[in-house]
Design an enzyme around this catalytic site. Structure first.
Site, short mmCIF file in Angstrom:
data_model
loop_
_atom_site.label_atom_id
_atom_site.label_comp_id
_atom_site.label_asym_id
_atom_site.label_seq_id
_atom_site.Cartn_x
_atom_site.Cartn_y
_atom_site.Cartn_z
N HIS A 93 0.83 -1.06 -0.07
CA HIS A 93 0.05 0.01 0.09
C HIS A 93 0.91 1.27 0.14
O HIS A 93 1.97 1.16 0.44
CB HIS A 93 -1.01 -0.02 1.30
CG HIS A 93 -2.01 0.83 1.17
ND1 HIS A 93 -1.67 2.24 1.31
CD2 HIS A 93 -3.40 0.93 1.04
CE1 HIS A 93 -2.78 2.96 1.22
NE2 HIS A 93 -3.64 2.30 1.02
N GLU A 150 -4.26 2.53 -6.81
CA GLU A 150 -4.98 3.69 -5.99
C GLU A 150 -3.95 4.87 -6.30
O GLU A 150 -2.78 5.03 -5.99
CB GLU A 150 -4.92 3.34 -4.36
CG GLU A 150 -5.33 2.29 -4.09
CD GLU A 150 -5.66 2.07 -2.53
OE1 GLU A 150 -6.84 1.82 -2.04
OE2 GLU A 150 -4.67 2.15 -2.00
P1 PGA Z 1 -9.67 6.06 1.26
O1 PGA Z 1 -8.64 4.81 1.28
O2 PGA Z 1 -10.95 5.05 0.73
O3 PGA Z 1 -10.05 6.54 2.66
O4 PGA Z 1 -9.55 6.99 0.23
C1 PGA Z 1 -8.43 3.83 0.27
C2 PGA Z 1 -7.07 3.20 0.56
O5 PGA Z 1 -5.94 3.45 0.68
O6 PGA Z 1 -7.10 1.98 0.53
#
Ligand code: PGA
Length: 226
Positions: A93, A150
């Site tokens: 992540h 992401e």
């Molecule tokens: P968020 O986080 O939905 O709070 O933007 C997503 C993530 O980092 O997995």
């Protein structure tokens, strides 16, 4: 109907008591979910006993794994230690890359650990470049894992990427990993989720903030079902 994954990432949140209340409320209020949808819950390590082997409504993952196998690595949890309790693990992540110095090499090594333990890796990338590195450094991933795409600006900001942009990025990543389901993450809510799950290259979403409240997370699942 394509398979869809809805992943809840709690990040570094919740006591055990809070997790128990969330689990009970979630299981009680979850509507019937068709087979093509898989709900993957990724709470913190200490919540694993709250969720593991307690319900068929979801599968369980964790948010990280040790770089090493079990042994003298104080503070770490090895894949082989939790393989009986979880089916999935998030790896790389962007918060781990940023705050804990995880490089593409470390991500690749963790993928190998997960695959060796029989745990499905969900590798988080914020660019197609990171996906390319993964394909080079961890060929084991190719037939075994999921990608959670992401973009950095969208994480926790309340400003999601557009479904079209996310789909375009997912299309590029799909060329690198033709068989991996690709999820979008970054400020997904019950209001915008359907825009993402309707995209041809997206096979689901990763949800951070909106997974912390069971009612909000349930609304999001209902929106996907609608
Ligand atoms: P968020 O986080 O939905 O709070 O933007 C997503 C993530 O980092 O997995």
């Amino acid at each position: 109907m394509k398979n869809l994954f809805i992943l809840g990432n709690w990040k570094s949140n919740k006591t055990t008591a809070e997790a128990v209340l969330w689990q009970q409320s979630f299981v009680k209020n979850l509507p019937p979910v068709p087979e093509y949808i898989t709900i993957i819950l990724c709470p913190a390590f200490h919540h694993v006993p709250v969720f593991a082997h307690k319900s068929d409504a979801y599968v369980l993952g964790v948010q990280n794994i040790s770089l090493f196998d079990a042994g003298a690595y104080t503070g770490e949890v090895a894949a082989s230690m939790i393989k009986d309790d979880v089916t999935h693990v998030m790896i790389g992540h962007s918060e781990r890359r940023k705050h804990f110095g995880e490089t593409d090499e470390i991500v690749a090594q963790k993928v190998k650990r997960a695959v060796a333990a029989g745990i499905t890796p969900i590798v988080c990338v914020s660019s197609t470049g990171q996906a390319k590195q993964l394909s080079v450094l961890a060929p084991e991933f190719t037939n075994s894992g999921l990608i959670l795409y992401e973009p950095l600006f969208a994480i926790g900001s309340g400003k999601s990427d557009s479904p079209e942009n996310a789909n375009a990025a997912a299309g590029e990543i799909q060329q690198i990993f033709p068989s991996a389901p690709i999820l979008y993450g970054g400020s997904v809510t019950h209001e915008n989720v359907k825009g993402f799950t309707d995209q041809p290259y997206l096979s689901g979403v990763g949800v951070g903030g909106a997974s912390l409240d069971p009612d909000k997370f349930l609304s999001l699942i209902r929106a996907v079902l609608s």
